[in-house]
Design a protein around this motif. Structure first.
Motif, PDB file in Angstrom:
ATOM      1  N   PRO A   2     -44.399 -27.981  15.418  1.00 52.01           N
ATOM      2  CA  PRO A   2     -43.512 -27.159  16.248  1.00 52.01           C
ATOM      3  C   PRO A   2     -42.090 -27.749  16.251  1.00 52.01           C
ATOM      4  CG  PRO A   2     -45.560 -27.630  17.397  1.00 52.01           C
ATOM      5  CD  PRO A   2     -45.555 -28.457  16.144  1.00 52.01           C
ATOM      6  N   ASP A   3     -41.095 -26.891  16.113  1.00 54.21           N
ATOM      7  CA  ASP A   3     -39.691 -27.313  16.078  1.00 54.21           C
ATOM      8  C   ASP A   3     -39.442 -28.347  14.984  1.00 54.21           C
ATOM      9  OD1 ASP A   3     -38.599 -25.785  18.359  1.00 54.21           O
ATOM     10  OD2 ASP A   3     -40.020 -27.006  19.501  1.00 54.21           O
ATOM     11  N   ALA A  43     -53.060 -33.917  16.132  1.00 55.29           N
ATOM     12  CA  ALA A  43     -51.728 -33.323  16.018  1.00 55.29           C
ATOM     13  C   ALA A  43     -51.725 -31.977  16.733  1.00 55.29           C
ATOM     14  CB  ALA A  43     -51.375 -33.149  14.547  1.00 55.29           C
ATOM     15  N   ALA A  44     -50.558 -31.573  17.231  1.00 50.47           N
ATOM     16  CA  ALA A  44     -50.439 -30.277  17.897  1.00 50.47           C
ATOM     17  C   ALA A  44     -50.785 -29.154  16.925  1.00 50.47           C
ATOM     18  CB  ALA A  44     -49.038 -30.098  18.453  1.00 50.47           C
ATOM     19  N   VAL A  45     -50.358 -29.313  15.690  1.00 48.24           N
ATOM     20  CA  VAL A  45     -50.717 -28.387  14.614  1.00 48.24           C
ATOM     21  C   VAL A  45     -51.472 -29.227  13.598  1.00 48.24           C
ATOM     22  CG1 VAL A  45     -49.840 -26.917  12.781  1.00 48.24           C
ATOM     23  CG2 VAL A  45     -48.683 -26.966  15.001  1.00 48.24           C
ATOM     24  N   ALA A  46     -52.710 -28.852  13.339  1.00 50.47           N
ATOM     25  CA  ALA A  46     -53.547 -29.655  12.446  1.00 50.47           C
ATOM     26  C   ALA A  46     -52.902 -29.780  11.064  1.00 50.47           C
ATOM     27  CB  ALA A  46     -54.924 -29.037  12.321  1.00 50.47           C
ATOM     28  N   HIS A  47     -52.873 -30.993  10.561  1.00 47.42           N
ATOM     29  CA  HIS A  47     -52.377 -31.248   9.222  1.00 47.42           C
ATOM     30  C   HIS A  47     -53.524 -31.122   8.244  1.00 47.42           C
ATOM     31  CE1 HIS A  47     -48.522 -32.697  10.646  1.00 47.42           C
ATOM     32  NE2 HIS A  47     -49.166 -33.369  11.581  1.00 47.42           N
ATOM     33  N   PRO A  48     -53.259 -30.636   7.045  1.00 48.23           N
ATOM     34  CA  PRO A  48     -54.356 -30.555   6.074  1.00 48.23           C
ATOM     35  C   PRO A  48     -54.819 -31.955   5.688  1.00 48.23           C
ATOM     36  CG  PRO A  48     -52.248 -30.018   5.039  1.00 48.23           C
ATOM     37  CD  PRO A  48     -51.993 -30.179   6.516  1.00 48.23           C
ATOM     38  N   ARG A  69     -38.264 -27.559  30.297  1.00 51.83           N
ATOM     39  CA  ARG A  69     -39.421 -28.446  30.388  1.00 51.83           C
ATOM     40  C   ARG A  69     -40.178 -28.473  29.067  1.00 51.83           C
ATOM     41  NH1 ARG A  69     -40.016 -31.108  35.188  1.00 51.83           N
ATOM     42  NH2 ARG A  69     -42.222 -31.121  34.847  1.00 51.83           N
ATOM     43  N   LEU A  70     -40.977 -29.500  28.898  1.00 50.85           N
ATOM     44  CA  LEU A  70     -41.786 -29.640  27.691  1.00 50.85           C
ATOM     45  C   LEU A  70     -42.942 -28.647  27.698  1.00 50.85           C
ATOM     46  CD1 LEU A  70     -42.121 -33.536  27.537  1.00 50.85           C
ATOM     47  CD2 LEU A  70     -40.581 -32.094  26.196  1.00 50.85           C
ATOM     48  N   SER A  71     -43.288 -28.177  26.507  1.00 50.75           N
ATOM     49  CA  SER A  71     -44.478 -27.341  26.361  1.00 50.75           C
ATOM     50  C   SER A  71     -45.707 -28.256  26.304  1.00 50.75           C
ATOM     51  CB  SER A  71     -44.384 -26.509  25.083  1.00 50.75           C
ATOM     52  OG  SER A  71     -44.482 -27.358  23.949  1.00 50.75           O
ATOM     53  N   ASP A  72     -46.894 -27.661  26.340  1.00 54.57           N
ATOM     54  CA  ASP A  72     -48.117 -28.459  26.211  1.00 54.57           C
ATOM     55  C   ASP A  72     -48.164 -29.169  24.860  1.00 54.57           C
ATOM     56  OD1 ASP A  72     -48.960 -27.759  28.745  1.00 54.57           O
ATOM     57  OD2 ASP A  72     -50.290 -26.151  28.050  1.00 54.57           O
ATOM     58  N   ASP A  73     -47.725 -28.474  23.787  1.00 59.44           N
ATOM     59  CA  ASP A  73     -47.668 -29.108  22.464  1.00 59.44           C
ATOM     60  C   ASP A  73     -46.709 -30.290  22.471  1.00 59.44           C
ATOM     61  OD1 ASP A  73     -49.515 -27.406  21.349  1.00 59.44           O
ATOM     62  OD2 ASP A  73     -48.035 -26.169  20.285  1.00 59.44           O
TER      63      ASP A  73
END
Length: 172
Positions: free
Chosen positions: A57-58, A164-169, A2-6
């Motif tokens: 992620p990934d 974004a799931a991981v903040a971009h600078p 299954r998909l993660s929350d991200d």
């Protein structure tokens, strides 16, 4: 798997360009969202794909959206296997509404409207100008600079609503 929350967050975020997000946000009910989704997948020739960027992620994994009843199926091909799930248009709406405020909606609407109006002013060829060099110097460079600035504003409005799931600078 299954998909993660991200993954779910990125599935929604990466599906939309600013103008599409505005269109979707303005839809009144689930029937109109489903009709919009059908038109959008038709415009995309049935599916779309994107590779995840470095820092996400990934990173490098291939993400794919395909139409599904009442929404879309999101698949992520990773080195550890495929993660997939179906998101309904109601799920997508909830994700958008979780961070939508009047100010963010207003910024998105203004940015998308200004960009669309600016694109209408584009002159695709020298036409009234003496030659291509004059057209580039007197029109295209200025138009292109302003278009880039408007695109950045629209992207920033989208980022405020669908981060974004991981903040971009920041770019600058």
């Amino acid at each position: 798997m299954r998909l993660s929350d991200d993954d779910r967050q990125m599935a929604v975020r990466d599906f939309f360009m600013p103008a599409q997000l505005l269109e979707f946000a303005d839809l009144a009910d689930s029937a109109s969202r489903s009709a919009w989704g059908s038109r959008e997948f038709s415009r995309r020739c049935g599916s779309s794909t994107v590779r995840r960027l470095e820092g996400e992620p990934d990173a490098g994994a291939l993400a794919r959206w395909t139409p599904a009843p009442g929404g879309f199926r999101y698949e992520l091909d990773t080195s550890r296997g495929v993660r997939a799930d179906t998101l309904t248009w109601s799920d997508v709406r909830e994700t958008i509404e979780a961070r939508m405020t009047a100010v963010r909606y207003g910024a998105l609407r203004e940015a998308v409207t200004r960009q669309a109006e600016h694109e209408k002013a584009y002159v695709p060829c020298p036409g009234l100008y003496a030659d291509a060099a004059t057209w580039e110097r007197e029109f295209y460079r200025r138009w292109s600079r302003q278009n880039s600035a408007l695109q950045l504003r629209a992207a920033a409005a989208l980022d405020a609503i669908l981060p974004a799931a991981v903040a971009h600078p920041p770019l600058f």
